[in-house]
Design a protein around this motif. Structure first.
Motif, PDB file in Angstrom:
ATOM      1  N   ILE B  89       0.841  -1.197   0.000  1.00  0.00           N
ATOM      2  CA  ILE B  89       0.000   0.000   0.000  1.00  0.00           C
ATOM      3  C   ILE B  89       0.878   1.250   0.000  1.00  0.00           C
ATOM      4  N   LEU B  90       1.946   1.201   0.811  1.00  0.00           N
ATOM      5  CA  LEU B  90       2.838   2.347   0.876  1.00  0.00           C
ATOM      6  C   LEU B  90       3.446   2.608  -0.498  1.00  0.00           C
ATOM      7  N   ASP B  91       3.797   1.519  -1.135  1.00  0.00           N
ATOM      8  CA  ASP B  91       4.348   1.665  -2.484  1.00  0.00           C
ATOM      9  C   ASP B  91       3.346   2.318  -3.423  1.00  0.00           C
ATOM     10  N   ASP B  92       2.101   1.891  -3.317  1.00  0.00           N
ATOM     11  CA  ASP B  92       1.059   2.513  -4.149  1.00  0.00           C
ATOM     12  C   ASP B  92       1.007   4.009  -3.902  1.00  0.00           C
ATOM     13  N   TYR B  93       1.074   4.338  -2.624  1.00  0.00           N
ATOM     14  CA  TYR B  93       1.015   5.765  -2.266  1.00  0.00           C
ATOM     15  C   TYR B  93       2.190   6.519  -2.880  1.00  0.00           C
ATOM     16  N   LYS B 105      12.161   4.937   8.867  1.00  0.00           N
ATOM     17  CA  LYS B 105      11.287   5.550   9.848  1.00  0.00           C
ATOM     18  C   LYS B 105       9.879   5.671   9.286  1.00  0.00           C
ATOM     19  N   GLU B 106       9.839   6.074   8.010  1.00  0.00           N
ATOM     20  CA  GLU B 106       8.510   6.224   7.411  1.00  0.00           C
ATOM     21  C   GLU B 106       7.788   4.892   7.359  1.00  0.00           C
ATOM     22  N   LYS B 107       8.595   3.844   7.040  1.00  0.00           N
ATOM     23  CA  LYS B 107       7.944   2.515   7.017  1.00  0.00           C
ATOM     24  C   LYS B 107       7.385   2.154   8.380  1.00  0.00           C
ATOM     25  N   ARG B 108       8.184   2.474   9.411  1.00  0.00           N
ATOM     26  CA  ARG B 108       7.705   2.134  10.763  1.00  0.00           C
ATOM     27  C   ARG B 108       6.439   2.916  11.091  1.00  0.00           C
ATOM     28  N   ARG B 112       2.506   1.572  11.857  1.00  0.00           N
ATOM     29  CA  ARG B 112       1.711   1.958  13.035  1.00  0.00           C
ATOM     30  C   ARG B 112       0.254   2.255  12.705  1.00  0.00           C
ATOM     31  N   LEU B 113      -0.009   2.376  11.389  1.00  0.00           N
ATOM     32  CA  LEU B 113      -1.404   2.622  11.030  1.00  0.00           C
ATOM     33  C   LEU B 113      -2.247   1.349  11.101  1.00  0.00           C
ATOM     34  N   ASP B 168       2.003  14.415  10.075  1.00  0.00           N
ATOM     35  CA  ASP B 168       1.348  14.856   8.841  1.00  0.00           C
ATOM     36  C   ASP B 168       1.394  13.776   7.781  1.00  0.00           C
ATOM     37  N   ALA B 169       2.533  13.080   7.787  1.00  0.00           N
ATOM     38  CA  ALA B 169       2.667  12.017   6.789  1.00  0.00           C
ATOM     39  C   ALA B 169       1.585  10.968   6.995  1.00  0.00           C
ATOM     40  N   GLN B 170       1.420  10.602   8.259  1.00  0.00           N
ATOM     41  CA  GLN B 170       0.406   9.592   8.542  1.00  0.00           C
ATOM     42  C   GLN B 170      -0.970  10.074   8.096  1.00  0.00           C
TER      43      GLN B 170
END
Lengths: 255, 427, 228
Positions: B89-93, B105-108, B112-113, B168-170
Motif C-alpha cells: 500500500i505504501l508503495d502505491d502511495y 522511519k517512514e515505514k515504521r 503503526r497505522l 502529517d505524513a500519517q
C-alpha cells in the motif's frame, strides 16, 4: 322451641392481655343449631370471647386465659389438642371479607385440600359446589369459578368466606361482625343465609348492631366491660330485659 | 377570614411548587449532561475502522510442504506475509505521489497505522479459507487505534506536529487510503467478543461480562435463599424479644456499611482463611453476596410485613398450620416485593468495585473465564483498569463500557419497577 | 293490595303471616258469633246465646296474643314505612274486633231476657238492622283479609245506610213504647241491642278506615258521612 343441647360450655373464663384483664368470670353455654348473638358497647370483650372458641387468640403473644371452654366433650384449651383440627370443627368469618387472592374455586377448596378431606378432583368439585350452594352463591358465580375471589362484590365476597368456612364441614361457625362492611341489601341477604344455616350449624355472631341481633338470633348475650350481664332468649331481651344495664343499652340510654 | 393570611398561604404554596420544579429540572439537566457526555464519548466505541488489505497468500511462505496441515500453517511466518501486503500500500502511495522510496522511519510510521495483530487476522483468515492459498485475497484487518481515533475526530490536528501523536505524513497516508476506499467503518463486534488486550483497538468486554455474570450467579445462589429464608423466619416465626430486635438493628446497620469493609472481610476470610482462588468469580461473588444479604433481608421483610394480617387470619381460621399459612398464602403475595428488592440488590452488586478491587480483581486478564474459579475481572473493575490507561483508544473504550454497564443497570432497575407496578396490590 | 310477604327475610314474612292469620281467625270467630247471635234472636235460642257469651273469652285471648306478637315484631324488626303502618293498624283492628266481641256478647245477654217477651213485629225491624250490620261487618273483614283498600272505601260509604236504619228503628220503637206500657221492658232492651248493633257497624267501618291508613298512611280527618 329453644331447648337444644349445649354445644359450647364456658366455665370461669378469664382473659388477660398482658396485665390488663379483658374478660371476667364468664359462665355460659351456647346451644347447638341455634344462632347466639353477642352484643355490647365497643371494648366489652365480645370479639375477644368469640376468638377464644377457636383459639384465634393464640396468635396474640400476650394473650393469656384461665378457665375452661368445652366443645362437646373436647377441652378447647387442653395443651395436647390439635389446633388445626379444632379449627376445622369451628370455622370463622371475619368482619372485613377476606377471600384469598386465589380463584373462587381455590378459596373454597383450600381447606378440604389441606385437611385431606377428599380423594380426587371430582370429590373436591362436589365439596366446592355444595359449599357454594349452601352459601347461596352458586348460581351467581358458577360460570366464574376460576376468576379471582377478589373480583366479586363485597356481599358476594363475604358469602364466599362463609362458603369457605363451611367447606371444612364444621359444627360451629363463628362470625365476627360479618355485615359491618356491607350495604343493607347485602346485609339482608347474609342475615337470611344465617337463618338458613342454623338448621345445620351452631352459629355465634358478634355484632355491634343490636337490631341485627334482634333479627337473627334466638338467644342474645349482653356484655359490658368484660362481664356477661344478661344472657336470655332474644325476644325477652328486646321486649323486657331483666337487667337495668341491658335496658339502658338497648334503648340507647348509653353507648 | 383574614385575607392577608390567605394570600400568604397561597404564595407559600406557589413558592414551594416553584422550588420543587426547579429541583426536578436541575436534576434532569444534570442527568442529561452526565448521560450525554458519556454517550458522546462512548458511542463511537461501538464502531471501529478496518482497512482492507490485499494480501498475496504466497504458498512458499505459508505452506511450502503443500500439505495443507493446519498446525504447520499456523506456525508460518505470517508477519512477513502481512508486512508485505502493508508495504504494498505504501508503495502505491509513493507511486501516486512520485516519491522514490520511503525511509525506514517512514515505514515504521506506516506500520503503526495497522493493528499490531494484523498478522493474526491474516493467519486466521487463511486457516478458514485454506483453499485460497496461493491467491491474492482481500482481508479486512483492524486499523490501529491511532487511525481509528483520528477518523473519529478525537485527535486535535490543529496542534503542532510535535505536540500530537499523529504526523502529517500519517494523515496524508490515511487520506490516500480513504480515497482508495480501503477504509471501512463497521460495527465493533470485537468489543463484545474479545477479552481485554493491550491494543485498545482489540480490547473487548467479553471477559469482564462473563466474569460479572459468573460472580452475580454466585451472589444470587448464595444470597437469595439465605436472605429470603432469614426474612421469613425473622418475620413469621421468631419470637419478638430484645434479642430479635438486636438482630434487626444489626441487619439494618450492615446495609449501610461501606462496601470496602466487605472487601477487607472477604480478603481475610475467603482468600486468606479459606484459600479460595484470588480474583475468581467465586470469591468475588461470595463477597458481593455478603454485601447484598442485608438488602435482600430488609426488602423481603418489608414485603412480608406488608401482607395484611387478614390473609393470615383467614388461613388460620380455615385450619391451616403456620407453615401452610406462610408458604401458601403470605409468600405468593410477598414474592413481587421480594423480587424487586433482590433485583435492586443485584443491580448494586453488579456495579460494585471497591470490595472486588481489594479481592484482587484488578489484574490484567485476557482470557475469558470458563468457570467460577478461573481468574477474571468484572465490568466495573474493567472500566477502572481502562480508565487508567493513557492511550486515547482506551478513553473511548472506558466510556463505551460505561454505557454497557449503565445499560444493564437501567434494564435491571426497569425490570424491578415493572414488576413492582404490575404486581403491587392495593390493599 | 298491600303486600306484606315480600321481604328478603323469610322469617319476617312468616311472622307477619302468623299475625295475619291470628287476626283473620279473630274475624272469622266474630263472624260465627254474629251468625249465632242472629239465629238466637230469630229462634229464641237461649243455649246459642249463652254460647256466644262464652265465646267472647276466646276473642279476648286472641287479642292479647295479637298485641304480644306485634310487640315482639316491633322490638325485633324495627319496622318502617308500610310495615310500620301495617303493625300499628293491626293493633287498632285487634282493639276494634275485641270491642265487637264484647258488643255481641252484651247483645246476647239481652237476647236471653228478650226471649221471655213476645215482640215479634218489632223484632223484625231489629233483625233487618242486624242483617245489614252483619253484611257490613263481613265486607270489612273481607277487605282486611284481602288487604283491599278499594273494598274498604266501599265499607266506609255504606255506614250511612246503617245509620238510617238505626235512626228509623230507634224512633219507631220509641213511638210504640210511648203508646204501649207493656213494651217498656223489652223495648228498652231492644233499644240497647240496636245501639250495640250501631256501634258494631261503627267499629266495622273503623276497621275499613284502618285498612286505608295502612295502604296510604292517611288518617281520615273528615268525619265519615253520618245522620244526626
Amino acid at each position: 322451641m329453644l331447648n337444644n343441647e349445649p354445644k359450647i360450655i364456658v366455665s370461669d373464663l378469664n382473659v388477660f392481655y398482658g396485665n390488663k384483664q379483658a374478660i371476667f368470670d364468664i359462665n355460659m353455654s351456647i346451644n347447638s343449631k341455634e344462632v347466639t348473638a353477642f352484643i355490647g358497647p365497643s371494648g366489652c370483650g365480645k370479639s375477644t370471647l368469640l376468638r377464644c372458641f377457636n383459639r384465634m387468640n393464640d396468635l396474640i403473644d400476650i394473650c393469656k386465659i384461665t378457665g375452661n371452654i368445652k366443645l362437646d366433650d373436647l377441652e378447647v384449651y387442653n395443651k395436647k389438642i390439635d389446633i388445626v383440627r379444632l379449627r376445622t370443627r369451628v370455622g370463622m368469618v371475619f368482619q372485613k371479607p377476606n377471600p384469598f387472592p386465589k380463584s373462587i374455586y381455590d378459596n373454597v377448596a383450600y381447606g378440604p385440600k389441606i385437611h385431606g378431606m377428599c380423594k380426587d378432583i371430582p370429590e373436591l368439585d362436589a365439596i366446592v359446589e355444595k359449599s357454594l350452594r349452601s352459601a347461596g352463591l352458586w348460581d351467581e358465580i358458577k360460570d366464574r369459578l376460576h376468576e379471582p375471589g377478589t373480583s366479586i362484590s363485597g356481599g358476594q365476597q363475604q358469602r364466599l368466606c362463609i362458603a369457605r368456612a363451611i367447606a371444612t364441614n364444621p359444627e360451629v361457625i363463628l362470625m365476627d361482625e360479618p355485615c359491618s362492611a356491607l350495604d343493607p341489601i347485602a346485609t339482608a341477604k347474609i342475615e337470611e343465609l344465617i337463618d338458613e344455616l342454623k338448621s345445620k350449624y351452631t352459629i355465634v355472631v358478634v355484632t355491634h348492631n343490636m337490631h341485627q341481633a334482634a333479627r337473627i338470633s334466638q338467644r342474645t348475650a349482653f356484655f359490658h366491660l368484660g362481664k356477661l350481664i344478661e344472657f336470655d332468649e332474644t325476644d325477652k331481651i328486646f321486649t323486657s330485659p331483666s337487667e337495668q344495664k341491658t335496658n339502658d343499652y338497648i334503648t340507647g340510654r348509653y353507648g | 377570614m383574614n385575607k392577608d393570611l390567605l394570600k400568604k398561604r397561597y404564595k407559600k404554596e406557589k413558592r414551594f411548587i416553584l422550588i420543587g420544579r426547579i429541583a426536578v429540572s436541575l436534576t434532569i439537566i444534570f442527568l442529561v449532561i452526565l448521560l450525554g457526555s458519556i454517550l458522546l464519548r462512548g458511542i463511537s466505541g461501538f464502531y471501529t475502522t478496518n482497512i482492507s488489505l490485499k494480501t498475496n497468500l504466497l504458498e512458499e511462505i505459508i505452506d511450502p510442504a503443500q500439505n495443507k496441515n493446519a498446525d504447520e500453517i499456523f506456525k508460518a511466518s505470517w508477519r512477513k506475509v502481512s508486512r508485505t501486503a502493508i508495504y504494498n500500500i505504501l508503495d502505491d502511495y509513493n507511486d501516486s505521489k512520485n516519491i522514490e522510496k520511503s525511509t525506514r522511519k517512514e515505514k515504521r510510521d506506516f506500520i503503526r497505522l495497522f493493528s499490531r495483530s494484523s498478522e493474526f487476522y491474516v493467519r486466521d483468515y487463511t486457516l478458514k479459507n485454506i483453499n485460497n492459498i496461493g491467491e491474492v485475497v482481500t482481508i479486512n484487518v483492524p486499523a490501529s487505534s491511532l487511525v481509528d481515533q483520528y477518523l473519529k475526530g478525537k485527535i486535535d490536528i490543529n496542534l503542532d506536529e510535535s505536540n500530537r501523536p499523529i504526523s502529517d505524513a500519517q494523515i496524508s497516508w490515511i487520506n490516500f487510503m480513504v480515497e482508495k476506499k480501503m477504509i471501512e467503518k463497521k460495527f465493533n463486534v470485537s468489543f463484545f467478543s474479545n477479552g481485554d488486550s493491550r491494543n485498545s483497538e482489540e480490547a473487548g468486554i467479553l471477559g469482564a461480562m462473563v466474569g460479572s455474570f459468573l460472580a452475580l450467579m454466585v451472589t444470587i445462589i448464595a444470597a437469595f435463599p439465605l436472605g429470603v429464608m432469614s426474612a421469613i423466619y425473622l418475620e413469621e416465626f421468631a419470637p419478638k424479644n430484645k434479642f430479635t430486635n438486636l438482630i434487626e438493628v444489626n441487619i439494618n446497620n450492615l446495609a449501610a456499611v461501606p462496601s470496602i469493609v466487605f472487601g477487607l472481610l472477604g480478603l481475610a476470610i475467603f482468600l486468606n482463611f479459606f484459600g479460595l482462588p484470588r480474583s475468581s468469580p467465586l470469591a468475588g461473588g461470595l463477597v458481593l453476596a455478603l454485601m447484598t444479604l442485608p438488602t435482600i433481608i430488609i426488602s423481603s421483610r418489608v414485603a412480608i410485613k406488608s401482607v395484611p394480617p387478614s390473609i393470615r387470619e383467614a388461613a388460620m381460621g380455615v385450619g391451616a398450620s403456620k407453615m401452610q399459612s406462610v408458604f401458601h398464602h403470605v409468600m405468593p403475595l410477598a414474592i413481587p416485593g421480594i423480587l424487586t428488592g433482590t433485583i435492586i440488590g443485584m443491580a448494586r452488586a453488579l456495579g460494585e468495585t471497591a470490595p472486588l478491587l481489594m479481592m484482587g480483581m484488578v489484574a490484567f486478564i485476557v482470557d475469558v473465564p470458563q468457570s467460577i474459579t478461573d481468574p477474571s475481572t468484572v465490568l466495573p473493575a474493567q472500566i477502572f483498569l481502562w480508565s487508567d490507561q493513557p492511550e486515547r483508544g482506551f478513553e473511548e473504550k472506558t466510556a463505551s463500557a460505561t454505557i454497557i454497564l449503565l445499560g444493564f443497570l437501567l434494564t435491571m432497575n426497569a425490570l424491578a419497577v415493572f414488576l413492582r407496578y404490575k404486581y403491587e396490590r392495593k390493599w | 293490595m298491600i303486600e306484606i310477604h315480600d321481604h328478603i327475610s323469610s322469617s319476617f314474612n312468616n311472622e307477619l303471616s302468623v299475625l295475619d292469620d291470628s287476626l283473620i281467625e279473630m274475624g272469622s270467630n266474630l263472624e260465627k258469633m254474629f251468625e249465632e247471635t242472629l239465629l238466637a234472636i230469630n229462634e229464641k235460642d237461649e243455649a246459642l246465646a249463652k254460647k256466644v257469651i262464652s265465646s267472647d273469652k276466646n276473642i279476648d285471648e286472641l287479642e292479647i296474643s295479637v298485641i304480644s306478637q306485634i310487640q315482639t315484631l316491633i322490638a325485633k324488626r324495627q319496622p318502617v314505612g308500610v310495615d310500620l303502618r301495617v303493625l300499628v293498624g293491626c293493633t287498632r283492628i285487634a282493639g276494634y274486633m275485641e270491642r265487637i266481641g264484647d258488643l255481641l256478647s252484651s247483645i246476647c245477654k239481652r237476647v236471653v231476657i228478650l226471649i221471655e217477651h213476645s215482640v215479634e213485629k218489632e223484632k223484625e225491624e231489629l233483625i233487618k238492622l242486624s242483617t245489614a250490620v252483619n253484611n257490613l261487618f263481613k265486607l270489612s273483614l273481607n277487605a282486611f283479609a284481602k288487604k283491599d283498600f278499594e273494598l274498604a272505601e266501599k265499607v266506609r260509604n255504606e255506614d250511612i245506610d246503617i245509620d238510617k236504619l238505626y235512626k228509623g228503628f230507634f224512633n219507631s220503637l220509641l213511638e210504640k213504647m210511648s203508646k204501649d206500657s207493656k213494651l217498656a221492658v223489652p223495648g228498652t232492651h231492644m233499644l240497647f241491642i240496636s245501639k250495640n248493633l250501631e256501634r258494631i257497624g261503627d267499629h266495622a267501618t273503623n276497621v275499613a278506615e284502618t285498612i286505608t291508613y295502612m295502604a296510604s298512611g292517611e288518617i281520615k280527618v273528615e268525619p265519615r258521612p253520618k245522620i244526626n
